[in-house]
Design a protein around this motif. Structure first.
Motif, PDB file in Angstrom:
ATOM      1  N   GLY A 297       0.788  -1.226   0.000  1.00  0.00           N
ATOM      2  CA  GLY A 297       0.000   0.000   0.000  1.00  0.00           C
ATOM      3  C   GLY A 297       0.815   1.267   0.000  1.00  0.00           C
ATOM      4  N   ARG A 298       2.134   1.150  -0.134  1.00  0.00           N
ATOM      5  CA  ARG A 298       3.007   2.323  -0.078  1.00  0.00           C
ATOM      6  C   ARG A 298       3.584   2.628  -1.456  1.00  0.00           C
ATOM      7  NH1 ARG A 298       4.047   3.480   5.304  1.00  0.00           N
ATOM      8  NH2 ARG A 298       3.257   1.847   6.676  1.00  0.00           N
ATOM      9  N   PRO A 299       3.737   3.919  -1.780  1.00  0.00           N
ATOM     10  CA  PRO A 299       4.438   4.274  -3.019  1.00  0.00           C
ATOM     11  C   PRO A 299       5.895   3.843  -2.927  1.00  0.00           C
ATOM     12  CG  PRO A 299       3.268   6.169  -2.080  1.00  0.00           C
ATOM     13  CD  PRO A 299       3.283   5.102  -1.036  1.00  0.00           C
ATOM     14  N   THR A 300       6.488   3.559  -4.086  1.00  0.00           N
ATOM     15  CA  THR A 300       7.870   3.124  -4.103  1.00  0.00           C
ATOM     16  C   THR A 300       8.643   3.780  -5.240  1.00  0.00           C
ATOM     17  OG1 THR A 300       9.304   1.171  -4.097  1.00  0.00           O
ATOM     18  CG2 THR A 300       7.421   1.106  -5.563  1.00  0.00           C
ATOM     19  N   LEU A 301       9.894   4.028  -4.968  1.00  0.00           N
ATOM     20  CA  LEU A 301      10.842   4.496  -5.969  1.00  0.00           C
ATOM     21  C   LEU A 301      11.558   3.275  -6.520  1.00  0.00           C
ATOM     22  CD1 LEU A 301      12.596   6.710  -7.386  1.00  0.00           C
ATOM     23  CD2 LEU A 301      13.981   6.748  -5.307  1.00  0.00           C
ATOM     24  N   MET A 302      11.483   3.065  -7.821  1.00  0.00           N
ATOM     25  CA  MET A 302      12.119   1.911  -8.437  1.00  0.00           C
ATOM     26  C   MET A 302      13.548   2.243  -8.846  1.00  0.00           C
ATOM     27  SD  MET A 302       9.137   0.199 -10.804  1.00  0.00           S
ATOM     28  CE  MET A 302       8.895   1.669 -11.826  1.00  0.00           C
ATOM     29  N   GLN A 303      14.474   1.370  -8.482  1.00  0.00           N
ATOM     30  CA  GLN A 303      15.849   1.451  -8.979  1.00  0.00           C
ATOM     31  C   GLN A 303      16.051   0.247  -9.896  1.00  0.00           C
ATOM     32  OE1 GLN A 303      18.987   1.446  -6.048  1.00  0.00           O
ATOM     33  NE2 GLN A 303      20.533   2.086  -7.507  1.00  0.00           N
ATOM     34  N   ARG A 304      16.263   0.517 -11.163  1.00  0.00           N
ATOM     35  CA  ARG A 304      16.302  -0.545 -12.165  1.00  0.00           C
ATOM     36  C   ARG A 304      17.739  -0.872 -12.571  1.00  0.00           C
ATOM     37  NH1 ARG A 304      11.890   1.133 -16.641  1.00  0.00           N
ATOM     38  NH2 ARG A 304      12.741  -0.768 -17.581  1.00  0.00           N
ATOM     39  N   PHE A 305      18.006  -2.160 -12.697  1.00  0.00           N
ATOM     40  CA  PHE A 305      19.327  -2.682 -13.041  1.00  0.00           C
ATOM     41  C   PHE A 305      19.198  -3.549 -14.294  1.00  0.00           C
ATOM     42  CE2 PHE A 305      19.539  -1.633  -8.620  1.00  0.00           C
ATOM     43  CZ  PHE A 305      20.851  -1.239  -8.369  1.00  0.00           C
ATOM     44  N   PRO A 306      19.165  -2.958 -15.475  1.00  0.00           N
ATOM     45  CA  PRO A 306      18.929  -3.733 -16.700  1.00  0.00           C
ATOM     46  C   PRO A 306      19.935  -4.847 -16.923  1.00  0.00           C
ATOM     47  CG  PRO A 306      18.745  -1.378 -17.126  1.00  0.00           C
ATOM     48  CD  PRO A 306      19.302  -1.518 -15.745  1.00  0.00           C
TER      49      PRO A 306
ATOM     50  N   VAL B  13       3.391  11.367  -5.768  1.00  0.00           N
ATOM     51  CA  VAL B  13       4.375  11.631  -4.725  1.00  0.00           C
ATOM     52  C   VAL B  13       5.113  12.916  -5.065  1.00  0.00           C
ATOM     53  CG1 VAL B  13       4.665   9.204  -4.117  1.00  0.00           C
ATOM     54  CG2 VAL B  13       6.125  10.227  -5.873  1.00  0.00           C
ATOM     55  N   THR B  14       5.701  13.514  -4.051  1.00  0.00           N
ATOM     56  CA  THR B  14       6.429  14.765  -4.210  1.00  0.00           C
ATOM     57  C   THR B  14       7.883  14.568  -3.821  1.00  0.00           C
ATOM     58  OG1 THR B  14       4.414  15.962  -3.611  1.00  0.00           O
ATOM     59  CG2 THR B  14       6.480  17.210  -3.582  1.00  0.00           C
ATOM     60  N   THR B  15       8.778  15.141  -4.592  1.00  0.00           N
ATOM     61  CA  THR B  15      10.202  15.074  -4.270  1.00  0.00           C
ATOM     62  C   THR B  15      10.590  16.312  -3.462  1.00  0.00           C
ATOM     63  OG1 THR B  15      10.728  16.136  -6.373  1.00  0.00           O
ATOM     64  CG2 THR B  15      10.734  13.742  -6.336  1.00  0.00           C
ATOM     65  N   PRO B  16      11.769  16.322  -2.830  1.00  0.00           N
ATOM     66  CA  PRO B  16      12.151  17.478  -2.003  1.00  0.00           C
ATOM     67  C   PRO B  16      12.122  18.817  -2.734  1.00  0.00           C
ATOM     68  CG  PRO B  16      13.588  15.634  -1.539  1.00  0.00           C
ATOM     69  CD  PRO B  16      12.725  15.212  -2.689  1.00  0.00           C
ATOM     70  N   ASN B  17      12.359  18.808  -4.050  1.00  0.00           N
ATOM     71  CA  ASN B  17      12.346  20.088  -4.780  1.00  0.00           C
ATOM     72  C   ASN B  17      10.954  20.491  -5.239  1.00  0.00           C
ATOM     73  OD1 ASN B  17      11.795  18.453  -6.937  1.00  0.00           O
ATOM     74  ND2 ASN B  17      13.765  18.745  -7.965  1.00  0.00           N
ATOM     75  N   GLY B  18       9.943  19.689  -4.884  1.00  0.00           N
ATOM     76  CA  GLY B  18       8.561  20.074  -5.154  1.00  0.00           C
ATOM     77  C   GLY B  18       7.937  19.473  -6.398  1.00  0.00           C
ATOM     78  N   THR B  19       8.700  18.747  -7.205  1.00  0.00           N
ATOM     79  CA  THR B  19       8.116  18.120  -8.387  1.00  0.00           C
ATOM     80  C   THR B  19       7.294  16.909  -7.974  1.00  0.00           C
ATOM     81  OG1 THR B  19      10.062  16.731  -8.749  1.00  0.00           O
ATOM     82  CG2 THR B  19      10.024  18.879  -9.839  1.00  0.00           C
ATOM     83  N   THR B  20       6.290  16.600  -8.787  1.00  0.00           N
ATOM     84  CA  THR B  20       5.416  15.475  -8.490  1.00  0.00           C
ATOM     85  C   THR B  20       5.563  14.396  -9.556  1.00  0.00           C
ATOM     86  OG1 THR B  20       3.570  16.536  -9.660  1.00  0.00           O
ATOM     87  CG2 THR B  20       3.755  16.913  -7.275  1.00  0.00           C
ATOM     88  N   SER B  21       5.229  13.175  -9.154  1.00  0.00           N
ATOM     89  CA  SER B  21       5.329  12.031 -10.058  1.00  0.00           C
ATOM     90  C   SER B  21       4.235  11.039  -9.721  1.00  0.00           C
ATOM     91  CB  SER B  21       6.693  11.338  -9.921  1.00  0.00           C
ATOM     92  OG  SER B  21       7.754  12.232 -10.080  1.00  0.00           O
ATOM     93  N   GLU B  22       3.838  10.264 -10.736  1.00  0.00           N
ATOM     94  CA  GLU B  22       2.943   9.125 -10.520  1.00  0.00           C
ATOM     95  C   GLU B  22       3.811   7.914 -10.233  1.00  0.00           C
ATOM     96  OE1 GLU B  22      -0.305   8.423 -10.467  1.00  0.00           O
ATOM     97  OE2 GLU B  22      -1.112  10.425 -10.817  1.00  0.00           O
ATOM     98  N   ALA B  23       3.878   7.518  -8.974  1.00  0.00           N
ATOM     99  CA  ALA B  23       4.754   6.433  -8.560  1.00  0.00           C
ATOM    100  C   ALA B  23       3.976   5.131  -8.403  1.00  0.00           C
ATOM    101  CB  ALA B  23       5.446   6.773  -7.248  1.00  0.00           C
ATOM    102  N   LEU B  24       4.686   4.035  -8.555  1.00  0.00           N
ATOM    103  CA  LEU B  24       4.105   2.719  -8.339  1.00  0.00           C
ATOM    104  C   LEU B  24       3.738   2.538  -6.873  1.00  0.00           C
ATOM    105  CD1 LEU B  24       3.597  -0.264  -9.331  1.00  0.00           C
ATOM    106  CD2 LEU B  24       5.964  -0.719  -8.609  1.00  0.00           C
ATOM    107  N   VAL B  25       2.572   1.949  -6.622  1.00  0.00           N
ATOM    108  CA  VAL B  25       2.168   1.555  -5.279  1.00  0.00           C
ATOM    109  C   VAL B  25       2.289   0.037  -5.184  1.00  0.00           C
ATOM    110  CG1 VAL B  25       0.232   1.405  -3.658  1.00  0.00           C
ATOM    111  CG2 VAL B  25       0.628   3.511  -4.937  1.00  0.00           C
TER     112      VAL B  25
END
Length: 335
Positions: free
Chosen positions: A51-60, A86-98
């Motif tokens: 149920g939490r948003p996540t930041l993906m780090q991808r390793f192709p 979600v919002t980043t520290p500089n204020g930009t927003t993104s549609e993140a995976l939940v």
């Protein structure tokens, strides 16, 4: 092995492309092995991060290749995918995976996301930070024995305050201690509590523990990284797999076994059997949320004694009552 394999996960067909691609060279675990690992630890993984948003780090190219962070769900993602703004520290927003269910997890693993950097709030309550994260970060030259000693101090402090904490390895050299919180505080308050905890731990064991933000002041000690609780900060999630050749896991552990385990032993090869034998060390955490007030009282005491706010990372706007953002050695040269 076939170029793709379709798995039925959480009622959805999930296509795993290149399932035989080796992600972890030490034992040769593949992309499909990683998916199967997450399925094997489904219940505790979702208990910690579901149920939490996540930041993906991808390793192709696998754990020993280059990586990139992806906040936004890519174009062409399936329409059933749960996302959150979600919002980043500089204020930009993104549609993140939940991390809504294991279909979401397997979908991300298919994109070569090995582990998950998780926000400290549920996707439908972004204004509330419901976990405190005390990050015990060993500085260069410091071993896991010292991390164990620092964890003992954390356990003692929390116990004195009537707070129940839950430790986990980071999947690398340190430990995290989590506290599941009542839904009553925002990230600024949680960070203030973390600052107070770091400063109190340093007072008790100054030769072992430091709250110093500037690396030049930390020495060979354990840094309690309070800024892991700053607003919009993600932290590597419990049960997530690190990009290391041995596929080490950020593994929940019990307090009593910290002196007997080593993080390098906790891998996707060992964790499913460990879970089956010993159960989830974090079981019950979500059913027993804690109060932050005892740590906030420590914070009030410190501020009344004249202590200013602790330094923030450079990506954050300048905060009220924050000390200058300049390393002490540079400040001395400029004066």
């Amino acid at each position: 092995m076939a170029d793709e394999q379709i798995l039925e996960i959480a009622g959805r067909p999930i296509t795993i492309t290149s399932p035989g691609k080796v992600f972890f060279p030490e034992r040769g675990e593949t992309k499909l092995d990683l998916v199967r690992y997450y399925l094997a630890v489904e219940e505790p993984f979702l208990g910690a991060s579901g149920g939490r948003p996540t930041l993906m780090q991808r390793f192709p190219h696998g754990a020993d290749g280059d990586s990139f962070f992806q906040k936004r769900v890519p174009k062409g993602a399936p329409d059933w995918l749960q996302t959150a703004v979600v919002t980043t520290p500089n204020g930009t927003t993104s549609e993140a995976l939940v991390l809504d269910d294991m279909a979401h997890v397997a979908w991300a693993v298919n994109l070569a996301c090995l582990g998950f950097h998780v926000w400290p709030h549920l996707h439908d309550h972004p204004e509330v930070a419901d976990e405190l994260r005390l990050d015990l970060d060993p500085q260069p030259g410091v071993g896991f024995e010292e991390v164990r000693a620092a964890a003992t101090e954390v356990r003692g402090l929390l116990g004195e305050l009537g707070i129940v904490g839950y430790p986990k390895t980071t999947g690398n050299r340190g430990l995290h201690v989590y506290v599941r919180l009542e839904p009553s505080w925002d990230s600024y308050q949680v960070r203030s509590a973390a600052v107070a905890a770091a400063r109190e731990l340093e007072r008790r064991r100054p030769e072992l523990i430091t709250s110093a933000w500037w690396k030049e002041e930390r020495g060979s000690r354990i840094f309690v990284d309070y800024n892991q609780n700053a607003p919009h900060k993600t932290v590597f999630g419990a049960w997530s797999v690190r990009a290391r050749p041995g596929a080490q896991v950020s593994a929940p552990v019990s307090w009593d076994e910290i002196d007997t385990i080593h993080p390098d032993e906790l891998t996707i090869a060992s964790m499913p059997a460990r879970l089956a034998e010993h159960g989830d060390p974090w079981e019950g955490m979500n059913e027993d949320p804690q109060s932050l007030e005892p740590l906030l009282e420590l914070h009030k005491r410190d501020r009344a004694a004249g202590l200013k706010d602790a330094p923030w990372p450079p990506v954050y706007p300048k905060q009220p009552d924050e000390p200058p953002r300049v390393a002490p050695s540079r400040a001395r040269k400029a004066s």
